[in-house]
Structures are given as structure tokens and as C-alpha cells.
Design a protein around this motif. Structure first.
Motif, short mmCIF file in Angstrom:
data_model
loop_
_atom_site.label_atom_id
_atom_site.label_comp_id
_atom_site.label_asym_id
_atom_site.label_seq_id
_atom_site.Cartn_x
_atom_site.Cartn_y
_atom_site.Cartn_z
N HIS A 56 0.83 -1.22 0.00
CA HIS A 56 0.00 0.00 0.00
C HIS A 56 0.86 1.26 0.00
O HIS A 56 0.50 2.26 -0.62
N ALA A 57 2.00 1.21 0.69
CA ALA A 57 2.89 2.38 0.72
C ALA A 57 3.44 2.69 -0.67
O ALA A 57 3.87 3.82 -0.93
N ARG A 58 3.42 1.69 -1.56
CA ARG A 58 3.93 1.87 -2.93
C ARG A 58 2.83 1.83 -3.97
O ARG A 58 3.09 1.65 -5.16
N GLY A 59 1.60 1.98 -3.53
CA GLY A 59 0.47 2.06 -4.45
C GLY A 59 0.02 0.75 -5.05
O GLY A 59 -0.72 0.73 -6.03
N ALA A 60 0.43 -0.38 -4.45
CA ALA A 60 0.04 -1.70 -4.96
C ALA A 60 -1.03 -2.31 -4.06
O ALA A 60 -1.20 -1.93 -2.91
N ARG A 61 -1.74 -3.28 -4.61
CA ARG A 61 -2.83 -3.94 -3.90
C ARG A 61 -2.45 -5.39 -3.56
O ARG A 61 -1.57 -5.96 -4.18
N VAL A 62 -3.14 -5.94 -2.55
CA VAL A 62 -2.87 -7.32 -2.12
C VAL A 62 -4.18 -8.10 -2.09
O VAL A 62 -5.15 -7.68 -1.46
N TYR A 63 -4.18 -9.25 -2.77
CA TYR A 63 -5.33 -10.14 -2.80
C TYR A 63 -4.97 -11.44 -2.07
O TYR A 63 -3.85 -11.95 -2.22
N VAL A 64 -5.90 -11.98 -1.33
CA VAL A 64 -5.66 -13.22 -0.58
C VAL A 64 -6.50 -14.35 -1.18
O VAL A 64 -7.70 -14.19 -1.40
N THR A 65 -5.85 -15.48 -1.43
CA THR A 65 -6.55 -16.63 -2.00
C THR A 65 -7.26 -17.42 -0.90
O THR A 65 -6.70 -17.69 0.15
N ALA A 66 -8.52 -17.77 -1.18
CA ALA A 66 -9.29 -18.69 -0.35
C ALA A 66 -10.10 -19.54 -1.32
O ALA A 66 -11.32 -19.64 -1.23
N ASN A 67 -9.38 -20.14 -2.26
CA ASN A 67 -10.04 -20.73 -3.43
C ASN A 67 -10.07 -22.25 -3.45
O ASN A 67 -10.14 -22.86 -4.52
N ILE A 68 -10.01 -22.88 -2.27
CA ILE A 68 -10.23 -24.32 -2.24
C ILE A 68 -11.68 -24.63 -2.58
O ILE A 68 -12.57 -23.77 -2.49
#
Length: 407
Positions: A56-68
Motif C-alpha cells: 500500500h505504501a507503494r500504491g500496490a494492492r494485495v489479494y488473498v486466496t481462499a479458493n479451495i
């Protein structure tokens, strides 16, 4: 032209930081449960928080997988897991199971939900179905052609996002829904524990002649029936952009920081070059080809983008990767002498010529002039994995520069 996201995998905090520095707009990670890469390092809650702060400090996003693909006994744990994620500030959840989707919308209503490729999203009706339920984005099945993707883009609302894989390993099963691992080893691919039996060597045996292996292919050493080449679309970035794809997804949460940096940096430059001037993309095409070949891979194919793959999309004689460079370490900073601090990944020696890979696209050849341990003792080589070292390259490297050696 739509805004384009470059989405990179990260199996550890080190890889997350590398991917962001080398040009990823977003990264996708797994927690310690409910993702499809149980053998990856994965992230504790504290590591997730640090990764999110860094991105976030560098303008990027984070997605978390919960795809079982969840079973009854999974659902209670999923609910608890999503409760814990409330304090992490992730940007989206990647989900394939409708039951898990329902829990996510109830427990984390403010977090975007992206529908995983594991849900087999092959038509615009499926996209519209998920949109009505509240999904922001749908990840296309890898079995779709570019023509089909263009048709989906035309049939879905402008503000609905389409994500497509552009690089990485391909599966012989339909968008990853494979039962081979479970059958052979009891480890379920749809629960995150795939043993990759599609890469194993197989033969054919006639039932009345046990032990006599018959040739499946003209190669006498046997054949790797299910061993797909890796997807690579870097040469076709203009077509992907013109198709209206919102997110270019790179596969590989089990990969190293060097892999992430190499692939992300190459696609970042290709995307930016074309958007700036299509002629620039053509001028740099050979650079993209050369750079993308410096990561570890299993030959390349364009997958389903230009029609169904034929026999040339398979590798029959081996299951090994092509590896032209070895990862030596990442620069963590410099000391008062200007020497680079690294955690060593593979052996290298004084006098060797290695390459310093920079986020801006430059590659600098340098000679290792000296290697010192934490006590300041000079060493001839760096033979011990994960040893903290200070290296004199004759030039001052910068934090997050990667060190690699041509094989």
C-alpha cells in the motif's frame, strides 16, 4: 484503452516485496489455510499485515486466496479465518466456492471478491451471474481463446473486471480441477495439496503382459503424457490490451524472487511501452523475448489464446525446467564501505562475473571483488545457504537489486 493491472504471485514476504518493487500493480498471496498452494511458504497474519503495509505504501494492492473447493468441515474454519482477516486490510479475496463466497460477503462485506479460475468461468453468463451476487472481478478459465474473451468483454458491464492468466505453468486438467494427485497419493489438488502427477513419466502396459512397457511415442525413454509447456504471452501484449483484459495474471506462488522479478519486470516494460507508443513495443520485442527466457521455465506456448493446443504444446521427453540463470541473492542494503549486504541463495566465488538486475530494466555485469562474513572475515566463496554476507562488486548496488549468474 482500459487501465491494466499487472498481477504477480507471492509465496513469501520476500517475493511480495520483490514483485512490487519490480513493477507489479497487485500481488496475490495465500494465508496458512484455504488456498490452493498448501506447500508454498504462505503468510502468517503478521506477515500479511507487513506485506499489505509495504504494498500500500507503494500504491500496490494485495489479494488473498481462499479458493479451495470446500468440504463441510472447512466452513467453520473459513468463517474464523475471515474474521481474523478483518484487521489485515487486504484489497480482495480470490474465491471459487459459492459457500465460501457467501461467508466472505457476510463477514467481510467491504472487501472485493474475485472469482477464481477454479470456478470454471467460460462464458459471459457466468460473469453476469457472479456480478449479480456482488463479485467485482472474474478470472477467466484458461481454456478460453482470445476471441471468446473479447466476446465476454462486450457482453459484461464496463465496470466489471476480467482477469486472465498470461504467464506460467499450465495444467492438463480443466482449470486446475484435477483428481490425479488425490488418486495416486491421497493429496487433494482442490484442497491445495497437489503433488503434480501431470509431470510424471508414464508408460502403457497391456494387461496380459505385466511389466512390459509399450511405447506411447517414438521416444524410447518413455513419454510425459500430460507435461504441458508454460504459458507466455509477452509477445502478444498488444492483443491482450486491445481485448479489454483488466488484469494480466502471472502464475507461480511456488516461485523464487528471481522468477517474480524477471517476469514482472518484462511484462511491466512491455505493457508500458505499448501504451506509450506501439512502435516502442516493436523496437523492444527482442529484449522481452531475451529477458523472459532468463527465468526458469518449461519451454513456452500460447495456450488456448489462438485456438486449442495441439501436440506441440506438450513436452514428451522430459519434465525438467530450462534454467539459464541462478539466483544468488537480493541486496538488502549497503554498509559504510559501500559493500552490498545479501542473504546468500546459491554458491558464488570471488572473481566470478555476475549480473546485477535492477528494477528499472538495466542489467549490470560486475566482478565479485570480495566476500566478507558478518565478522568481517574475507572468504573465497559463499558456499553456505542463507548466510548473511557483505559483497564488494566495485560498484554500489541498491536495495532490491537482484544478483544472478548465467549458467
Amino acid at each position: 484503452m482500459r487501465k491494466t493491472e499487472l498481477l504477480a504471485p507471492a509465496g513469501s514476504l520476500e517475493v511480495l516485496k520483490t514483485a512490487v518493487v519490480y513493477g507489479a500493480d497487485a500481488v496475490y498471496i495465500g494465508g496458512e489455510a484455504f488456498g490452493l498452494r498448501a506447500k508454498a511458504h504462505n503468510f502468517s497474519m503478521e506477515e500479511m499485515k507487513e506485506g499489505v503495509r509495504f504494498a500500500h505504501a507503494r500504491g500496490a494492492r494485495v489479494y488473498v486466496t481462499a479458493n479451495i473447493l470446500a468440504h463441510n468441515q472447512d466452513l467453520e474454519g473459513v468463517e474464523q479465518y475471515f474474521e481474523e482477516l478483518k484487521g489485515v486490510d487486504v484489497d480482495a479475496l480470490i474465491i471459487s466456492d459459492p459457500g465460501i463466497f457467501t461467508i466472505a460477503k457476510r463477514v467481510l462485506p467491504e472487501v472485493e471478491v474475485h472469482i477464481s479460475t477454479q470456478a470454471n468461468n467460460t462464458n459471459y453468463g457466468t460473469y453476469l451471474f457472479w456480478r449479480q451476487l456482488g463479485a467485482k472481478r472474474v478470472v477467466a478459465a484458461r481454456e478460453l481463446s482470445l476471441k471468446e474473451l473479447c466476446q465476454i468483454r462486450q457482453k459484461i458491464p464496463e465496470d466489471m473486471e476480467m482477469e486472465c492468466f498470461v504467464h506460467g505453468s499450465m495444467c492438463i486438467s480443466y482449470s486446475g480441477r484435477c483428481l490425479l494427485s488425490n488418486y495416486f497419493t491421497g493429496r487433494d489438488a482442490n484442497q491445495g495439496s497437489c503433488t503434480h502427477p501431470c509431470r510424471w513419466k508414464y508408460g502403457v502396459v497391456e494387461e496380459t503382459r505385466p511389466g512390459e512397457f509399450l511405447p506411447v511415442y517414438e521416444n524410447e525413454r518413455g513419454t510425459y503424457l500430460f507435461n504441458s509447456k508454460d504459458l507466455c504471452m509477452v509477445e502478444h501484449v498488444p492483443k491482450l490490451l486491445e481485448a479489454g483484459i483488466d488484469s494480466f495474471k502471472i502464475e507461480g506462488r511456488m516461485k523464487t524472487a528471481l522468477y517474480a522479478a524477471t517476469v514482472v519486470r518484462t511484462y511491466r516494460k512491455a505493457i508500458d511501452d505499448y501504451k506509450k507508443d506501439p512502435k516502442l513495443f516493436e523496437e523492444h520485442l527482442e529484449w522481452y523475448r531475451e529477458e523472459i527466457g532468463k527465468c526458469t521455465y518449461r519451454e513456452y506456448t500460447t495456450g488456448f489464446y489462438f485456438g486449442k493446443p495441439n501436440e506441440e504444446a506438450q513436452i514428451y521427453d522430459n519434465s525438467t525446467y530450462i534454467k539459464s540463470y541462478t539466483y544468488l541473492g537480493t541486496v538488502e542494503g549497503t554498509d559504510h564501505r559501500g559493500f552490498s549486504k545479501i542473504e546468500q541463495k546459491n554458491k558464488f566465488s570471488v572473481g566470478e562475473v555476475i549480473e546485477v538486475m535492477k528494477p528499472d530494466g538495466r542489467n549490470l555485469e560486475v566482478t565479485v571483488k570480495g566476500i566478507y562474513d558478518e565478522k568481517g572475515q574475507l572468504q573465497d566463496s559463499a558456499p553456505h545457504p542463507k548466510q548473511t554476507l557483505y559483497v564488494d562488486f566495485g560498484v554500489e548496488a541498491e536495495t532490491f537489486d537482484l544478483l544472478r549468474r548465467r549458467e
